[in-house]
Design a protein around this motif. Structure first.
Motif, PDB file in Angstrom:
ATOM      1  N   ASN A   1      -1.578   6.516  11.075  1.00  0.00           N
ATOM      2  CA  ASN A   1      -2.130   6.368  12.787  1.00  0.00           C
ATOM      3  C   ASN A   1      -0.425   6.283  13.586  1.00  0.00           C
ATOM      4  N   ALA A   2       0.811   6.038  12.314  1.00  0.00           N
ATOM      5  CA  ALA A   2       2.138   6.125  13.026  1.00  0.00           C
ATOM      6  C   ALA A   2       2.299   5.475  12.156  1.00  0.00           C
ATOM      7  N   ILE A   3       4.185   5.865  12.435  1.00  0.00           N
ATOM      8  CA  ILE A   3       5.369   5.208  11.801  1.00  0.00           C
ATOM      9  C   ILE A   3       5.298   3.504  10.825  1.00  0.00           C
ATOM     10  N   ASP A   4       5.170   3.312  11.615  1.00  0.00           N
ATOM     11  CA  ASP A   4       4.682   1.566  11.026  1.00  0.00           C
ATOM     12  C   ASP A   4       2.993   0.938  10.783  1.00  0.00           C
ATOM     13  N   ASP A   5       2.561   1.844  10.465  1.00  0.00           N
ATOM     14  CA  ASP A   5       0.892   2.318  10.913  1.00  0.00           C
ATOM     15  C   ASP A   5       0.341   2.229  10.248  1.00  0.00           C
ATOM     16  N   PHE A   6       0.416   2.837   8.352  1.00  0.00           N
ATOM     17  CA  PHE A   6      -0.378   3.501   7.390  1.00  0.00           C
ATOM     18  C   PHE A   6      -0.128   3.290   6.152  1.00  0.00           C
ATOM     19  N   CYS A   7      -1.388   3.724   5.088  1.00  0.00           N
ATOM     20  CA  CYS A   7      -1.190   2.614   4.299  1.00  0.00           C
ATOM     21  C   CYS A   7      -0.820   4.581   2.722  1.00  0.00           C
ATOM     22  N   LEU A   8      -1.227   3.938   1.830  1.00  0.00           N
ATOM     23  CA  LEU A   8      -0.987   4.669   0.946  1.00  0.00           C
ATOM     24  C   LEU A   8      -1.379   4.141  -0.556  1.00  0.00           C
ATOM     25  N   PHE A   9      -2.319   4.908  -1.537  1.00  0.00           N
ATOM     26  CA  PHE A   9      -3.245   4.451  -2.375  1.00  0.00           C
ATOM     27  C   PHE A   9      -1.594   4.360  -3.998  1.00  0.00           C
ATOM     28  N   ALA A  10      -1.842   3.462  -4.862  1.00  0.00           N
ATOM     29  CA  ALA A  10      -1.353   2.554  -5.376  1.00  0.00           C
ATOM     30  C   ALA A  10      -1.516   1.995  -6.123  1.00  0.00           C
ATOM     31  N   PRO A  11      -1.267   1.802  -7.525  1.00  0.00           N
ATOM     32  CA  PRO A  11      -1.898   1.219  -8.679  1.00  0.00           C
ATOM     33  C   PRO A  11      -2.008  -0.625  -8.117  1.00  0.00           C
ATOM     34  N   PRO A  12      -3.082  -1.542  -8.805  1.00  0.00           N
ATOM     35  CA  PRO A  12      -3.789  -2.475  -8.750  1.00  0.00           C
ATOM     36  C   PRO A  12      -3.303  -3.511  -9.729  1.00  0.00           C
ATOM     37  N   GLU A  13      -2.427  -2.898 -10.933  1.00  0.00           N
ATOM     38  CA  GLU A  13      -1.938  -3.639 -11.276  1.00  0.00           C
ATOM     39  C   GLU A  13      -0.350  -3.493 -11.958  1.00  0.00           C
ATOM     40  N   PRO A  14       0.302  -4.524 -11.999  1.00  0.00           N
ATOM     41  CA  PRO A  14       1.724  -3.488 -12.578  1.00  0.00           C
ATOM     42  C   PRO A  14       2.331  -3.236 -13.413  1.00  0.00           C
ATOM     43  N   ASN A  15       3.572  -2.893 -13.094  1.00  0.00           N
ATOM     44  CA  ASN A  15       3.632  -1.442 -14.203  1.00  0.00           C
ATOM     45  C   ASN A  15       2.517  -0.180 -14.831  1.00  0.00           C
ATOM     46  N   SER A  16       2.093   0.050 -13.781  1.00  0.00           N
ATOM     47  CA  SER A  16       1.459   1.302 -14.189  1.00  0.00           C
ATOM     48  C   SER A  16       1.945   2.495 -13.875  1.00  0.00           C
ATOM     49  N   VAL A  17       1.344   3.425 -14.140  1.00  0.00           N
ATOM     50  CA  VAL A  17       1.672   5.152 -14.518  1.00  0.00           C
ATOM     51  C   VAL A  17       0.793   5.285 -13.739  1.00  0.00           C
ATOM     52  N   ILE A  18       0.952   6.373 -12.709  1.00  0.00           N
ATOM     53  CA  ILE A  18      -0.008   7.245 -11.852  1.00  0.00           C
ATOM     54  C   ILE A  18      -0.619   7.843 -12.885  1.00  0.00           C
ATOM     55  N   GLY A  19       0.421   8.546 -13.316  1.00  0.00           N
ATOM     56  CA  GLY A  19      -0.867   9.185 -14.187  1.00  0.00           C
ATOM     57  C   GLY A  19      -1.987   9.063 -15.203  1.00  0.00           C
ATOM     58  N   ASN A  20      -2.322   7.414 -15.436  1.00  0.00           N
ATOM     59  CA  ASN A  20      -2.840   7.279 -16.535  1.00  0.00           C
ATOM     60  C   ASN A  20      -4.021   6.162 -15.847  1.00  0.00           C
ATOM     61  N   THR A  21      -3.543   5.899 -14.667  1.00  0.00           N
ATOM     62  CA  THR A  21      -4.761   5.054 -13.438  1.00  0.00           C
ATOM     63  C   THR A  21      -5.049   5.258 -12.221  1.00  0.00           C
ATOM     64  N   GLU A  22      -4.412   6.551 -11.996  1.00  0.00           N
ATOM     65  CA  GLU A  22      -5.415   7.982 -10.775  1.00  0.00           C
ATOM     66  C   GLU A  22      -6.808   7.538 -10.329  1.00  0.00           C
ATOM     67  N   ALA A  23      -7.861   6.869 -11.324  1.00  0.00           N
ATOM     68  CA  ALA A  23      -8.565   6.653 -10.639  1.00  0.00           C
ATOM     69  C   ALA A  23      -9.372   5.175 -10.068  1.00  0.00           C
ATOM     70  N   GLU A  24      -8.576   4.112 -10.164  1.00  0.00           N
ATOM     71  CA  GLU A  24      -8.759   3.223 -10.305  1.00  0.00           C
ATOM     72  C   GLU A  24      -7.203   2.269  -8.755  1.00  0.00           C
ATOM     73  N   GLU A  25      -6.643   3.314  -8.273  1.00  0.00           N
ATOM     74  CA  GLU A  25      -5.774   3.030  -7.305  1.00  0.00           C
ATOM     75  C   GLU A  25      -5.806   2.151  -5.924  1.00  0.00           C
ATOM     76  N   VAL A  26      -5.732   1.723  -5.255  1.00  0.00           N
ATOM     77  CA  VAL A  26      -6.610   0.671  -4.471  1.00  0.00           C
ATOM     78  C   VAL A  26      -5.194   1.033  -3.113  1.00  0.00           C
ATOM     79  N   ALA A  27      -5.398   0.609  -1.994  1.00  0.00           N
ATOM     80  CA  ALA A  27      -5.398   0.742  -0.364  1.00  0.00           C
ATOM     81  C   ALA A  27      -3.903  -0.047  -0.130  1.00  0.00           C
ATOM     82  N   TRP A  28      -3.062   0.084  -0.696  1.00  0.00           N
ATOM     83  CA  TRP A  28      -1.777  -0.515   0.270  1.00  0.00           C
ATOM     84  C   TRP A  28      -1.161  -0.165   1.875  1.00  0.00           C
TER      85      TRP A  28
END
Length: 380
Positions: free
Chosen positions: A53-80
């Motif tokens: 919605n704005a420069i200070d009102d946005f979200c991204l998809f990223a992993p739920p667990e620390p030290n995760s590789v995106i290519g291995n966890t694509e189906a599991e990402e959550v909203a941040w």
């Protein structure tokens, strides 16, 4: 409305034959019923609803667990999210060293740089692409949804793409289509190894925070030619298949030479410059946050305006950050590919006079198609 046309095999296998602008699917099982500001911050949330919605009102998809590789966890990402919204996890202050938000007639896009290990991405992970399709058609992440308030209220959109690496991100939500290009083409999701600068050209300048209006870029992989035609890039994939007789063969698709840049980086105007963005949360909170922001505006929740300026945006990729969406994919996605037309350095954008259509449309054909059905599993 775009007339029905023959859809390339690659597009069919990737599940985009009947793309449209607004989403018709249901919310994912972990998502809240609708986009909402002021929800409790949940550091273990599995919600998958992203808003822009704005420069200070946005979200991204990223992993739920620390030290995760995106290519291995694509189906599991959550909203941040930057703000406390959507029952999501909250992006810690200090994560971003630059953020650039641009509103165009066909899409809203945000991109930037920072320490995205704070969003559980493994250090040095060059990342991958998240989109509403995936090899199974259920989305990466599964059940992921997106909204913007581009129309003045929260609307769910069908086509989007979000590239994430340990130091770069970009998100595009396609909010409209015109008589030439569908929303699916503007948010082309099969170019997962090309990275942010190539797929979503724009301002990637570090140590800078801007919110602008802009022209729409040509769709990813589209290269207009001097004779009025277009050349369409397709990423290269290789793999094996087994025929009815049990014999194993090799298939390939795409080209072997990669254009170095997108066709053009569209101009921006009416830009506002900010000193930083944030939410006042130094680390991921575990309790409800009182910070919120009015939809579609940069308020005092952390986005501090320092100046405004109009003009063209800067060359993408100037920060030297690696392109997300490159190294974490499988070996079957190893070689990048190219359009037959060479990339130009002009600032050309889509013609401004083309009418916008907010209704459903059929996805455009891909010029180079997979010869075998086995290719579909690799079109993420």
């Amino acid at each position: 409305m775009i007339a029905p046309i023959a859809v390339g095999a690659a597009a069919l296998l990737a599940g985009v034959a009947n793309a449209q602008v607004t989403a018709t699917g249901t919310m994912g099982s972990t998502n809240p019923p609708q986009a909402t500001l002021g929800t409790a911050v949940n550091s273990t949330s599995m919600a998958r609803l992203v808003s822009l919605n704005a420069i200070d009102d946005f979200c991204l998809f990223a992993p739920p667990e620390p030290n995760s590789v995106i290519g291995n966890t694509e189906a599991e990402e959550v909203a941040w999210c930057v703000q406390a919204r959507n029952n999501a996890r909250q992006i810690p202050d200090g994560t971003f060293t630059s953020v650039h938000f641009v509103k165009t007639p066909l899409y809203w896009q945000i991109q930037g740089l920072g320490d995205l290990t704070k969003l559980n991405i493994a250090a040095n992970d060059e990342g991958g692409e998240l989109d509403p399709h995936g090899a199974t058609g259920l989305g990466n992440p599964v059940g992921g949804n997106v909204t913007t308030n581009a129309t003045g209220s929260d609307v769910h959109y069908e086509e989007w793409m979000n590239y994430m690496s340990y130091q770069q991100f970009c998100l595009r939500i396609c909010i409209a289509e015109n008589s030439t290009y569908s929303a699916a083409e503007m948010c082309q999701h099969t170019l997962d190894e090309m990275g942010c600068n190539w797929v979503m050209p724009g301002d990637y300048t570090d140590n800078s925070f801007t919110e602008c209006e802009g022209d729409s870029a040509y769709p990813p992989g589209i290269y207009p030619q001097a004779n009025g035609s277009t050349s369409t890039f397709q990423q290269r994939y290789t793999g094996t298949y087994t025929d009815g007789a049990g014999s194993v063969g090799m298939w390939t698709q795409g080209q072997t030479v990669t254009p170095q840049t997108a066709y053009s980086t569209p101009a921006t105007s009416n830009c506002k410059t900010y000193s930083t963005i944030g939410n006042g949360v130094a680390a991921v909170a575990t309790a409800s946050s009182g910070n919120s922001t009015s939809s579609g505006s940069a308020k005092a929740s952390g986005a501090s305006a320092t100046a405004s300026a109009s003009g063209s945006n800067k060359a993408s990729g100037s920060s030297g950050a690696s392109a997300s969406g490159s190294a974490a994919k499988t070996a079957a996605n190893a070689a990048s590919a190219s359009a037959s037309g060479s990339a130009k350095a002009s600032s050309a954008a889509l013609p401004a006079a083309v009418g916008i259509n907010y209704g459903p449309a059929v996805a455009g054909a891909v010029s180079v198609v997979a010869a075998l059905a086995g290719a579909g599993a690799f079109l993420l």
